[in-house]
Design a protein around this motif. Structure first.
Motif, PDB file in Angstrom:
ATOM      1  N   LEU A 210       0.804  -0.831   0.040  1.00 23.11           N
ATOM      2  CA  LEU A 210       0.171  -0.430   0.005  1.00 23.11           C
ATOM      3  C   LEU A 210       0.712   1.007   0.261  1.00 23.11           C
ATOM      4  CD1 LEU A 210      -2.395  -0.746   2.341  1.00 23.11           C
ATOM      5  CD2 LEU A 210      -3.272  -0.845   0.268  1.00 23.11           C
ATOM      6  N   SER A 211       0.329   2.372  -0.540  1.00 25.34           N
ATOM      7  CA  SER A 211       0.790   3.801  -0.254  1.00 25.34           C
ATOM      8  C   SER A 211       0.967   4.015   0.260  1.00 25.34           C
ATOM      9  CB  SER A 211       0.842   4.242  -1.506  1.00 25.34           C
ATOM     10  OG  SER A 211       2.145   5.198  -1.670  1.00 25.34           O
ATOM     11  N   PHE A 212       1.304   5.254   1.343  1.00 25.72           N
ATOM     12  CA  PHE A 212       1.010   5.734   2.935  1.00 25.72           C
ATOM     13  C   PHE A 212       2.084   7.177   2.416  1.00 25.72           C
ATOM     14  CE2 PHE A 212       0.315   1.907   4.376  1.00 25.72           C
ATOM     15  CZ  PHE A 212      -0.762   1.859   4.913  1.00 25.72           C
ATOM     16  N   SER A 213       1.134   8.343   1.767  1.00 25.30           N
ATOM     17  CA  SER A 213       2.099   9.503   2.010  1.00 25.30           C
ATOM     18  C   SER A 213       2.374   9.173   0.660  1.00 25.30           C
ATOM     19  CB  SER A 213       2.591  10.331   2.476  1.00 25.30           C
ATOM     20  OG  SER A 213       1.106  10.263   3.923  1.00 25.30           O
ATOM     21  N   ASP A 214       2.256   8.713  -0.635  1.00 25.61           N
ATOM     22  CA  ASP A 214       2.506   8.935  -1.802  1.00 25.61           C
ATOM     23  C   ASP A 214       4.312   8.128  -1.974  1.00 25.61           C
ATOM     24  OD1 ASP A 214       1.628   9.407  -3.437  1.00 25.61           O
ATOM     25  OD2 ASP A 214       2.189  11.999  -2.710  1.00 25.61           O
ATOM     26  N   THR A 215       4.478   7.067  -0.260  1.00 26.30           N
ATOM     27  CA  THR A 215       5.650   5.501  -0.145  1.00 26.30           C
ATOM     28  C   THR A 215       5.081   4.586  -0.145  1.00 26.30           C
ATOM     29  OG1 THR A 215       6.614   7.610   1.806  1.00 26.30           O
ATOM     30  CG2 THR A 215       7.124   5.366   2.399  1.00 26.30           C
ATOM     31  N   PRO A 216       5.651   3.800  -0.615  1.00 29.77           N
ATOM     32  CA  PRO A 216       4.830   2.376  -1.000  1.00 29.77           C
ATOM     33  C   PRO A 216       5.695   1.729   0.712  1.00 29.77           C
ATOM     34  CG  PRO A 216       7.152   2.657  -2.104  1.00 29.77           C
ATOM     35  CD  PRO A 216       6.380   3.992  -2.444  1.00 29.77           C
ATOM     36  N   GLU A 217       4.359   0.325   0.898  1.00 27.03           N
ATOM     37  CA  GLU A 217       5.040  -0.195   2.424  1.00 27.03           C
ATOM     38  C   GLU A 217       4.398  -1.698   2.022  1.00 27.03           C
ATOM     39  OE1 GLU A 217       6.673   1.129   5.470  1.00 27.03           O
ATOM     40  OE2 GLU A 217       5.986   3.516   5.129  1.00 27.03           O
TER      41      GLU A 217
END
Length: 170
Positions: free
Chosen positions: A86-93
């Motif tokens: 998933l992406s959180f604030s445009d950061t993939p995790e």
């Protein structure tokens, strides 16, 4: 009242988690959610087997709600957990979430909700139980307040079935 040697509460909780496993398995097989379905999944970030980045763990020390809707990748399901990108604030995790760490599952497209009474790490293990609930006063906005979700859909009234009523009181 007699003692529950069978532990119906645990059996029911496992069966309900099987619903989540089945739904996510079907999404993983097709690579997309059918129709307007999307899921809010709340889980304990400190539960055994949960793997999330230190950044997310620091931000969500106790629990977190993720939204599985338009953008997700690498969804993999096992008997005991699921893995998702998933992406959180445009950061993939990448997250690994055991089914036993899930506190809630909600699909607002059909007003379907499961809620589990998962003890926090410092709570007594004997307090384990399960509930199937639909809360009219809880909104998707409130659920998304603990994550990078898409708020805006309101839950409708539903019924509450508590398995605690069938458990032996200590």
């Amino acid at each position: 009242m007699g003692q529950d040697h069978i532990r119906y509460d645990i059996l029911a909780q496992d069966a309900l988690r099987g619903v989540i496993r089945k739904v996510l398995s079907e999404v993983a097989a097709t690579g997309r959610l059918p129709g307007d379905h999307h899921f809010f999944i709340t889980f304990l970030t400190g539960a055994p087997g949960v793997r999330i980045s230190q950044h997310l763990k620091a931000k969500y020390a106790e629990q977190m709600t993720i939204v599985i809707q338009h953008q997700f990748w690498d969804l993999k399901i096992t008997e005991t957990n699921f893995e998702i990108g998933l992406s959180f604030s445009d950061t993939p995790e990448k997250l690994v979430i055991p089914f036993n760490a899930i506190r809630g599952f909600y699909d607002p497209s059909v007003n379907f909700e499961l809620e589990f009474d998962v003890p926090l790490s410092d709570e007594d293990e004997d307090s384990e139980g399960a509930e199937i609930t639909a809360y009219p006063e809880v909104t998707a906005e409130k659920a998304a307040s603990t994550t990078e979700g898409e708020p805006g859909e309101e839950k409708k009234a539903g019924s509450v079935v508590s398995l605690d009523a069938f458990r032996k009181k200590h």
